[in-house]
Design an enzyme around this catalytic site. Structure first.
Site, short mmCIF file in Angstrom:
data_model
loop_
_atom_site.label_atom_id
_atom_site.label_comp_id
_atom_site.label_asym_id
_atom_site.label_seq_id
_atom_site.Cartn_x
_atom_site.Cartn_y
_atom_site.Cartn_z
N TYR A 74 47.33 38.31 35.69
CA TYR A 74 47.64 37.22 34.90
C TYR A 74 48.61 36.27 35.67
O TYR A 74 49.05 35.18 34.49
CB TYR A 74 48.83 37.37 33.42
CG TYR A 74 49.26 38.35 33.96
CD1 TYR A 74 50.62 38.02 34.15
CD2 TYR A 74 49.59 39.93 33.78
CE1 TYR A 74 52.23 38.78 34.45
CE2 TYR A 74 50.28 40.42 33.77
CZ TYR A 74 52.23 39.68 34.28
OH TYR A 74 52.79 40.56 34.80
N GLY A 75 48.89 36.34 36.66
CA GLY A 75 49.80 35.57 37.70
C GLY A 75 49.52 35.08 38.77
O GLY A 75 48.70 34.61 39.09
N LEU A 80 48.14 36.63 41.57
CA LEU A 80 47.25 37.35 41.69
C LEU A 80 45.14 36.57 41.19
O LEU A 80 44.69 36.51 42.04
CB LEU A 80 46.72 38.93 40.94
CG LEU A 80 47.69 39.82 42.14
CD1 LEU A 80 48.44 40.90 41.41
CD2 LEU A 80 47.61 39.96 43.23
N GLU A 134 41.05 17.77 21.63
CA GLU A 134 40.50 18.88 21.49
C GLU A 134 41.34 19.78 20.44
O GLU A 134 41.05 20.81 20.68
CB GLU A 134 40.66 19.44 22.82
CG GLU A 134 40.18 18.67 23.45
CD GLU A 134 38.19 18.78 23.49
OE1 GLU A 134 37.90 19.19 22.78
OE2 GLU A 134 37.58 18.25 24.84
#
Length: 291
Positions: free
Chosen positions: A11-12, A14, A215
């Site tokens: 989640y970061g 990587l 959106e």
């Protein structure tokens, strides 16, 4: 561990387009649009931390071998036979949600030091940390925003005059998963072997503000996402787009909305993709749209 490959949710740093993604360059990606429950915080040290919580935290899912998992453990400072210190990470099994359904995968959870200041990461997406810091953005439009009629009527056309050309998002399909009272709205759903074509704009912070309003980002309709897009034959990482948060069963779009998509995409997307858009409207929903 055996020689079997394991799923890992990242989640970061990587993720694709981030500092340490090279560690996963040889690993198989299973989902670019994945999420898990938790709370994502900015540690202040140049990387995020995932903690327990009920928000959605977005990331990517990979299948890795033993050597790669060992390298990830080293990066995160994790040792299975040692206690996790505050400011460190522990590797645990978590439920991960994808467009193809939930799976179990390893996740690195952050142990927050008691006195360490932190702030929550917007939209549960580490890539959102740059919002408000850049002077311009590349924006991938795949739905009605390919048409400029509403840009003119809303007085923001000048923020979208710089069109870079056709963009291609691989491993995804365009579907109408957001039901409104008059019909469905466009979304992208991860699907192997498919592709979504659209129009890429270079826009400004004012244009970004308009897109977030249009959106429904602040009311939780679409979320901002950063995806790898091939723009006129060149791969570009971290291009902004918008994805439906709570996907529902496909619903036929209203004719005026389908018209915007067909009109706005003509001459930008490939002729084959444009035909595919028209053909699917007719085959799936019985719609023949004049534009």
């Amino acid at each position: 561990m055996t020689g079997a490959k394991q799923r890992v949710f990242v989640y970061g740093s990587l993720r694709r387009g981030e500092r340490y993604h090279l560690l996963l360059a040889e690993s198989k990606v299973e989902a670019l649009q994945a999420w898990t429950k938790g709370e994502l915080i900015d540690t202040g040290w140049g990387y995020p931390g995932l903690m327990e919580g009920e928000d959605r935290v977005y990331g990517e899912l990979y299948r890795v071998d033993e050597k790669t998992l060992a390298r990830l453990d080293h990066l995160e400072g994790y040792q299975s036979d040692a206690p996790v210190k505050p400011g460190g990470y522990r590797r645990v099994w978590r439920r991960i949600y994808t467009d193809r359904g939930p799976v179990k995968a390893y996740v690195y959870l952050f142990e927050m030091p008691e006195t360490h200041p932190f702030r929550k990461v917007m939209y549960g997406d580490w890539k959102a940390r740059h919002l408000g810091q850049q002077k311009e953005w590349l924006y991938f439009a795949y739905g009605s925003c390919m048409d400029d009629e509403r840009f003119h009527s809303q007085g923001v056309a000048e923020e979208f005059h710089d069109v870079l050309g056709r963009g291609v998002l691989r491993r995804h399909a365009m579907r109408y998963t957001l039901p409104y009272s008059d019909g469905g709205r466009a979304d992208i759903v991860e699907q192997r072997g498919r592709r979504v074509e659209g129009k890429v704009y270079r826009t400004s912070p004012r244009g970004l503000d308009y897109l977030f309003w249009r959106e429904g980002v602040h009311s939780g309709v679409y979320r901002p996402a950063w995806v790898p897009v091939v723009i006129e034959g060149k791969m570009v990482e971290n291009v902004l787009t918008f994805i439906v948060i709570d996907k529902k069963k496909e619903t036929a779009p209203p004719e005026h909305y389908a018209r915007e998509i067909l009109r706005g995409s003509e001459g930008v997307v490939s002729s084959a993709y444009h035909r595919r858009l028209r053909r699917r409207l007719k085959k799936k929903f019985g719609m023949v749209v004049e534009y």
